[in-house]
Design a protein around this motif. Structure first.
Motif, mmCIF file in Angstrom:
data_model
loop_
_atom_site.group_PDB
_atom_site.id
_atom_site.type_symbol
_atom_site.label_atom_id
_atom_site.label_comp_id
_atom_site.label_asym_id
_atom_site.label_seq_id
_atom_site.Cartn_x
_atom_site.Cartn_y
_atom_site.Cartn_z
ATOM 1 N N ALA A 266 0.821 -1.212 0.000
ATOM 2 C CA ALA A 266 0.000 0.000 0.000
ATOM 3 C C ALA A 266 0.850 1.256 0.000
ATOM 4 N N SER B 268 -1.570 -5.048 3.184
ATOM 5 C CA SER B 268 -0.315 -4.369 3.517
ATOM 6 C C SER B 268 0.167 -4.768 4.903
ATOM 7 N N SER C 269 4.244 3.236 4.624
ATOM 8 C CA SER C 269 5.035 2.629 3.549
ATOM 9 C C SER C 269 6.268 3.493 3.276
ATOM 10 N N HIS C 270 7.304 2.851 2.706
ATOM 11 C CA HIS C 270 8.557 3.590 2.503
ATOM 12 C C HIS C 270 8.406 4.784 1.558
ATOM 13 N N SER C 271 7.404 4.748 0.685
ATOM 14 C CA SER C 271 7.154 5.907 -0.192
ATOM 15 C C SER C 271 7.086 7.207 0.619
ATOM 16 N N GLY D 293 13.265 14.088 -1.992
ATOM 17 C CA GLY D 293 13.682 15.072 -2.989
ATOM 18 C C GLY D 293 12.654 15.503 -4.009
ATOM 19 N N GLY D 294 11.874 14.562 -4.558
ATOM 20 C CA GLY D 294 10.874 14.997 -5.518
ATOM 21 C C GLY D 294 10.576 14.019 -6.630
ATOM 22 N N LEU E 268 1.940 -10.921 3.532
ATOM 23 C CA LEU E 268 1.937 -11.851 2.387
ATOM 24 C C LEU E 268 2.923 -12.987 2.619
ATOM 25 N N ASP F 179 9.548 -8.972 0.273
ATOM 26 C CA ASP F 179 8.710 -10.172 0.462
ATOM 27 C C ASP F 179 7.953 -10.556 -0.813
ATOM 28 N N GLU G 104 8.804 -0.237 -6.914
ATOM 29 C CA GLU G 104 10.193 -0.694 -6.782
ATOM 30 C C GLU G 104 10.302 -2.212 -6.821
ATOM 31 N N SER H 133 11.679 7.543 -9.604
ATOM 32 C CA SER H 133 11.059 6.388 -8.980
ATOM 33 C C SER H 133 9.668 6.700 -8.450
ATOM 34 N N LEU H 134 9.506 7.858 -7.829
ATOM 35 C CA LEU H 134 8.158 8.248 -7.395
ATOM 36 C C LEU H 134 7.248 8.283 -8.614
#
Ligand SMILES: Cc1cc2nc3c(=O)[nH]c(=O)nc-3n(C[C@H](O)[C@H](O)[C@H](O)COP(=O)(O)OP(=O)(O)OC[C@H]3O[C@@H](n4cnc5c(N)ncnc54)[C@H](O)[C@@H]3O)c2cc1C
Length: 557
Positions: free
Chosen positions: A11, A33, A40-42, A47-48, A153, A207, A361, A377-378
């Motif tokens: 999530a 999740s 979540s790591h997001s 930075g942007g 999971l 995972d 990712e 990546s975002l």
């Protein structure tokens, strides 16, 4: 038995975007999740997000920069699509409610990032990930998406050549359950915790990638591990590239702005692989500070700019390194940051098993190739999260029903039972620490065959010891010892694939630098590595890179 049309696992931004797209296409969607979605790591992204929205910039330049940044391993058709989606994606997020920083004229503020021809990284101070995550999370509530919060999971269930659903457990009860679905989208994020020196959160253990691999899916380009040049000494907390984007500079112990030697045109804003190698070389050749680091200087930017544009960086430096960036340099050294590799997918997020999708990712499309550009990546999570949601929605519209049978849960239930029943054995934490030391020391920025083979022996020895891992804590609710044990198993699985891929790739490209093969070898190696599970370890094969308009050239910054 629990049942949905589509199950999205993860999530973060990719999973939430996928779930939203699938639900808006009219399907019954579940979101599973192991963390609360906003944890979540997001949410840690600073930075942007890249989009060529400035007058002087263009989508064409964004494409070129990404292709070049990837060291010509990125698929050019996917990169084109990706960059074309950037502007509309950022605007959509703004309409979802993300508040981005502004320039004086009211337009979206943009900062320079490494490897980019123009300043094109749009940001919300240095908390961009959280601002995006909150924007999208608020919209999940407008759809009837069932959220299985804090469910873990275990496996992707595949029978008759297609996905049937997943097995997972509720962390509150530890009971293993099946969730049947016609399509499963894996968006389980990074796996940087294979390393000790990493900017990734503790939960980034791959995972979903490991589950896909065990289920028979192909993983792609796993040997490409990105090291971010500027992580705080000791803690490895990220100091965003935005700090250099705002004008920060790197200096060695002699007070030299050493990047002039490695990237004479763009200096500190070369791409991440280049800057990371430069820092390691400076330290190795004796020009680092005692303790082995270099300095990132922001002082000349002035208190106002530093404290408004880089608020978190100020907090982190003051709290975790005891330095005030307004008056002192920040001690930095590279740390693992991002995995270019992941579950092999096409542009629609389709993995190699019917009904299986991946995004974010955890996936490898590939747009980052051998080296990801900061800010891409975002964007990837949102662009390809949405694509995966739409593709899964189309797939389930005509897919037959699926089911999870009792026998599909037997293996996972037995594994947990074994961990539980063992009264003597290995501690998950000790295994994890040894794995991280192995990877930090032997599978870093510069790689040699001797060290890689040593790493492989050590990882396999740890896998052997893992067979005897045990859970000491006896609680049946939120048993962190148990999740630790499962996560370490996944880290060990993925570490082996990274090392095997790195041994095989006898060239240097992007983030993969072999001291015995220092040059890029397009004739033999402009191809993706694919890894499949076998009883004897990963089996490698190769697939062509999609290349359309951009001929491989020497990469100079
Ligand atoms: C410190 C930091 C800063 C960054 N800054 C930037 C930046 O400025 N710009 C940029 O473009 N990129 C940045 N990145 C990279 C980018 O943030 C990530 O690649 C991206 O956010 C990953 O999103 P995701 O949705 O794929 O995964 P995540 O956001 O990590 O979400 C993964 C989800 O999977 C779930 N999950 C995992 N395992 C299980 C399991 N077993 N069972 C159930 N659920 C599970 C988790 O609960 C979580 O919800 C940064 C990364 C880090 C670490």
């Amino acid at each position: 038995m629990l049942k949905h049309d589509i199950v999205v696992v993860g999530a973060g931004l990719a999973g939430q975007r996928a779930a939203l797209a699938a639900a808006r296409a009219g399907h019954d969607v579940a979101l599973v999740s192991k963390l609360h979605p906003l944890r979540s790591h997001s949410g840690a992204a600073q930075g942007g997000i890249n989009a060529a929205v400035g007058k002087e910039d263009s989508v064409e330049t964004h494409i070129y920069d990404t292709v070049k940044g990837s060291d010509y391993l990125g698929d050019q058709d996917a990169i084109e699509f990706f960059c074309q989606q950037a502007g509309p994606t950022v605007i959509e997020m703004e309409h979802f409610g993300t508040i981005f920083s502004r320039s004086d004229d009211g337009s979206l503020a943009r900062r320079a990032f490494g490897g980019a021809g123009f300043p094109r990284t749009i940001y919300a101070a240095d908390r961009t990930g959280l601002a995006l995550l909150q924007g999208i999370y608020e919209h999940l509530g407008t759809e009837t998406i069932r959220i299985y919060e804090e469910w873990f999971l275990l496996s992707v269930v595949v029978r008759d050549g297609r996905v049937q659903g997943i097995s997972a457990f509720d962390r509150r009860t530890l009971k293993v359950e099946g969730i049947a679905a016609k399509a499963v989208i894996l968006a389980t994020g990074p796996f940087g915790r294979i390393y000790g020196r990493t900017t990734n959160a503790h939960s980034c253990t791959g995972d979903g990638v490991a589950a896909a691999y065990r289920a028979g899916a192909a993983l792609k380009d796993m040997e490409f591990v990105q090291f971010h040049p500027t992580a705080l000494m000791e803690s490895s907390i990220l100091i965003t590239e935005g700090a250099r984007g705002e004008g920060g500079i790197l200096k060695n112990v002699n007070g030299e702005r050493f990047m002039a030697r490695y990237a004479p045109h763009v200096l500190d804003l070369a791409s991440r692989d280049v800057v990371s190698r430069a820092i390691v070389t400076e330290v190795k050749e004796g020009r680092g500070f005692p303790g082995g680091f270099v300095h990132l200087e922001l002082m000349h930017l002035g208190k106002e700019k530093i404290e408004s544009r880089l608020q978190e960086i100020c907090d982190f430096s003051r709290t975790y390194a005891g330095v005030d960036p307004v008056t002192e340099p920040i001690p930095v050294y590279p740390a693992q940051h991002y995995m270019m590799g992941g579950i092999s997918t096409n542009m629609k997020g389709e993995a190699s098993i019917p009904g299986l999708y991946a995004a974010g990712e955890a996936a490898c499309v590939s747009i980052h190739g051998a080296n990801r550009l900061g800010g891409n990546s975002l964007l990837e999570t949102l662009v390809f999260g949405k694509q995966a949601g739409l593709a899964a929605a189309e797939f389930v519209a005509s897919a037959p029903d699926t089911e999870i049978r009792a026998e599909d849960l037997e293996k996972e239930t037995a594994h947990i039972q074994q961990l539980w029943n063992r009264t003597e054995g290995e501690s998950p934490r000790a295994l994890r620490t040894e794995l991280q030391q192995t990877m930090d020391q032997l599978v870093g920025i510069y790689r040699t065959p001797e060290e890689l083979f040593r790493a492989l022996r050590q990882v396999r020895a740890l896998q052997e010891r893992y067979r005897n891992v045990r859970v000491i804590d006896r609680s049946t609710t939120y048993n962190i010892d148990l999740t630790d044990a499962l996560e370490v198993g996944n880290l060990l699985t993925l570490a082996e694939i990274i090392v095997v891929g790195a041994i095989a790739r006898t060239e240097s490209r992007g983030a993969h630098t072999r001291l015995d093969f220092p040059a890029r070898d397009d004739k033999s190696w402009m191809k993706h590595t694919l890894a499949h599970w076998t009883v004897n370890g990963p089996e490698l094969s190769y697939a062509p890179v999609a290349y359309t308009r951009w001929e491989p050239k020497e990469r100079v910054y």
